[in-house]
Design a protein around this motif. Structure first.
Motif, PDB file in Angstrom:
ATOM      1  N   TYR A  90       0.952  -1.258   0.005  1.00 53.83           N
ATOM      2  CA  TYR A  90      -0.118  -0.009  -0.068  1.00 53.83           C
ATOM      3  C   TYR A  90       0.891   1.333  -0.193  1.00 53.83           C
ATOM      4  O   TYR A  90       1.567   1.377   0.758  1.00 53.83           O
ATOM      5  N   ASP A  92      -0.222   4.417   0.520  1.00 56.57           N
ATOM      6  CA  ASP A  92      -0.433   5.252   1.821  1.00 56.57           C
ATOM      7  C   ASP A  92       0.390   4.822   2.824  1.00 56.57           C
ATOM      8  O   ASP A  92       0.929   5.597   3.741  1.00 56.57           O
ATOM      9  N   HIS A  95       4.057   5.791   3.144  1.00 54.55           N
ATOM     10  CA  HIS A  95       4.170   7.131   3.451  1.00 54.55           C
ATOM     11  C   HIS A  95       3.766   7.329   4.922  1.00 54.55           C
ATOM     12  O   HIS A  95       4.600   8.034   5.383  1.00 54.55           O
TER      13      HIS A  95
END
Length: 702
Positions: A90, A92, A95
């Protein structure tokens, strides 16, 4: 810049028709792009670099769209990359890891957190380069180690040269070990410099990207082409290549090969003081240009720059003095022993001055790469593929040094940085996860009669245990080599022509073995033929051919092979395939049975003589191996059937019925008997006979 499809220094391999078939499947196109990039060694070496793409997937938990990055997993190779070799994470969550990052001192703890970002928990393990892709905003990214780019990245004036070639369309990041912080640095430089087409990592490699797989592919090729063209235009302008020629190339290819064959077993023996090694030899023109140059000693001492190069070639190569290598054999051996010992001491000193409190134990202190001016390069590693790849990587390092010296001044990795890469705890963890070596890993088996039923079965049994194999025979060479390599890998096997009645032919076959693998450890004398006739019908020609092939052939092959085994000083094994007929007197079998008895006794004689050299000599006695055996393709079967008063079709049942176990003997059974003699199971057994005949009481040795 306008896109170009005309390249001189890289290969444009994109097939529009193939890409059209994959349209709509971004992962398939990403894998296609990766395979094309990996197919050109000018772009990246085996297992070097990584590629990625970001796509929208459906989250299996929420059912909502989610951005997922597909990236080459740890230890993979982009040239052969498949879906199973990719990690997918993933974006996100990657991050979000910024909130967990505690700084450079805690880099290694981030790797375990990558597992918590996985989209598919069963995918390949993410590599240390994962955040370098994940923190960048681009859909498609290529991270490669092209020689032309690393030449600039490893130059003293690299950043200035970059601006001269690409202006403000490329950015520079100074050398830093891969990890989460480097990913943050990449993200920062891209945000601060909109419109970039790529980033050069000092001393390391290249990052390029695009909106589609094709855009990324073209961008990558263009950048590398421009770098290579710049270097090409500057070779010889600033100074002669590698400072000019120090030693004229006086040996032709045949002479270089002869010199390599003469010393390679000695090198292999010395390189195997820690564990048994396999070798690779090359006299590539690029290698010869380097080893014959004025700059050889200076540049070789600096070591390599790119981490991928360094991890496979060690801190620096061992360079030989060509004058010392022209002495008599005994003096050359003494010189090489001294040079190896000096290298080991130097490597140990490097380890001691650079180690940390938590560094792994010192590894094998022997050189991986050995350079001999006028002759070429040798590489030694745990298996043939690793040795070959090490040589390829050092050739890349030569290309890098050539380019850097043409436009600036080459700079290798600082010694502490090199040590921290080599003894990185994450790299050590990767090494610890590798499967344990098989029982015959690092060994080379030379099997005469290797393309026949029994011989090929022996080759396969030894390959299954990790050996490399040379199948020496008169026919079926291409077919056997292709089949063995298909089963066990392209670096695993060699098929070579041999005439066991000719010392010259035997010598050439063994020379091919040395050049391919570095030496030989296991000799299996399996070449043979059979003639079954009563005394009155046995001709002198029958007698001569049987005793020549079986007895003289075994003698000549063993004599030539022992010379190599003694050069290596690693011991070894000779296994002779004789026959139950060497122990049991049967009708219509005078020439064959006599020759087999001679093979048996020669084995005992050699065992008695070669024991002090740690060379074991043992015998396997098959009987009635029908299926797939060459000896049953001629008149032998008819002769034996006639002797027993039965039909040829009844022979298998006849032989099985007369054994104590009532079992048919197969070629695979003989192969397993050979295996146990050589795989350490019977390491203290020599001069012995192992009957594999289903149990024939008359053949009992004791």
């Amino acid at each position: 810049m306008e896109k170009t499809l005309t390249f001189q220094h890289v290969s444009y391999l994109w097939d529009e028709a193939k890409a059209a078939e994959l349209a709509g499947d971004e992962v398939a196109l990403f894998l296609y792009r990766s395979n094309l990039l990996g197919a050109d060694l000018r772009l990246t070496n085996y297992a070097g670099g990584n590629t990625s793409c970001k796509i929208t997937e459906t989250d299996p938990v929420t059912g909502q769209p989610a951005e997922v990055m597909w990236v080459k997993g740890s230890g993979g190779d982009i040239g052969t990359l498949k879906r199973s070799g990719c990690a997918n994470l993933y974006v996100d969550k990657l991050h979000a890891l910024k909130n967990r990052y505690r700084g450079l001192e805690f880099e290694d703890e981030m790797v375990a957190l990558f597992d918590h970002c996985l989209f598919d928990p069963k995918c390949a393990a993410p590599s240390i380069d994962t955040p370098l892709h994940g923190l960048l905003p681009f859909k498609h990214i290529d991270h490669l180690h092209p020689d032309a780019l690393i030449a600039i990245a490893a130059s003293k004036d690299g950043e200035q040269i970059m601006k001269e070639i690409w202006g403000d369309t490329m950015a520079w990041l100074p050398w830093q070990r891969p990890g989460f912080d480097l990913g943050l640095q990449l993200e920062k430089v891209v945000k601060e410099n909109p419109g970039l087409r790529g980033v050069i990592l000092g001393g390391h490699g290249l990052f390029t990207w695009g909106d589609t797989s094709y855009d990324s592919y073209i961008n990558t090729l263009e950048v590398i082409e421009q770098a290579a063209s710049y270097l090409e235009a500057n070779y010889g302008k600033r100074r002669p290549v590698f400072g000019g020629v120090k030693r004229e190339q006086t040996l032709d290819a045949a002479q270089r090969r002869q010199q390599a064959v003469g010393v390679m077993p000695v090198l292999r023996g010395l390189a195997s003081s820690h564990r048994r090694m396999l070798g690779h030899y090359t006299d590539d023109a690029r290698v010869l240009e380097f080893v014959n140059s004025h700059d050889l000693d200076r540049l070789a001492q600096q070591g390599t720059s790119c981490p991928d190069h360094f991890l496979r070639t060690k801190i620096r190569p061992l360079v030989l003095d060509p004058a010392q290598m022209q002495q008599p054999a005994a003096a050359v051996h003494e010189y090489l022993q001294e040079r190896f010992e000096a290298y080991r001491q130097d490597y140990t000193a490097y380890y001691e001055r650079r180690k940390h409190a938590n560094s792994p134990a010192r590894r094998d202190p022997n050189p991986v790469v050995i350079l001999w001016p006028g002759v070429g390069m040798f590489a030694f590693a745990k298996d043939k593929q690793t040795a070959r790849v090490a040589a390829e990587f050092y050739t890349n390092a030569i290309n890098v040094m050539k380019g850097a010296e043409a436009v600036s001044e080459y700079q290798g990795l600082p010694e502490q940085e090199a040590f921290d890469i080599e003894y990185w705890l994450l790299e050590e963890a990767k090494l610890q996860r590798m499967p344990k070596p098989k029982s015959l890993s690092g060994k080379v088996a030379f099997v005469t009669g290797g393309t026949g039923g029994i011989g090929k079965a022996i080759c396969e049994a030894l390959l299954e245990q990790g050996a490399c194999v040379v199948a020496a025979d008169r026919d079926r060479l291409d077919e056997t080599q292709q089949d063995l390599r298909k089963q066990f890998g392209k670096d695993s096997a060699l098929a070579t022509s041999i005439d066991v009645l000719s010392a010259e032919h035997i010598g050439e076959s063994l020379r091919q073995s040395i050049l391919q693998f570095g030496g030989v450890d296991i000799i299996v004398n399996c070449a043979g033929l059979s003639i079954s006739k009563p005394l009155s019908e046995t001709t002198q020609a029958d007698w001569d051919i049987l005793n020549d092939v079986l007895v003289k052939g075994q003698f000549l092959v063993s004599q030539a092979a022992v010379e190599i085994l003694r050069q290596q000083q690693l011991g070894g094994d000779i296994v002779n395939i004789a026959s139950k007929n060497g122990l049991v007197a049967g009708p219509n079998n005078v020439a064959y049975g006599t020759a087999k008895a001679a093979q048996l006794h020669m084995s005992r004689l050699l065992a008695a003589e070669l024991g002090p050299d740690k060379i074991r000599v043992n015998t396997v006695n098959p009987d009635a191996v029908l299926r797939g055996s060459k000896i049953w393709e001629g008149d032998w079967a008819a002769g034996r059937a006639k002797a027993y008063g039965i039909s040829v079709e009844d022979l298998p049942a006849h032989y099985a019925k007369r054994t104590l176990l009532g079992e048919e003997v197969l070629a695979e059974d003989i192969a397993q008997a050979v295996r146990v003699f050589v795989d350490g199971s019977l390491a203290k057994s020599t001069g012995n006979v192992l009957n594999v005949d289903g149990g024939v009481a008359m053949a009992f040795v004791r």
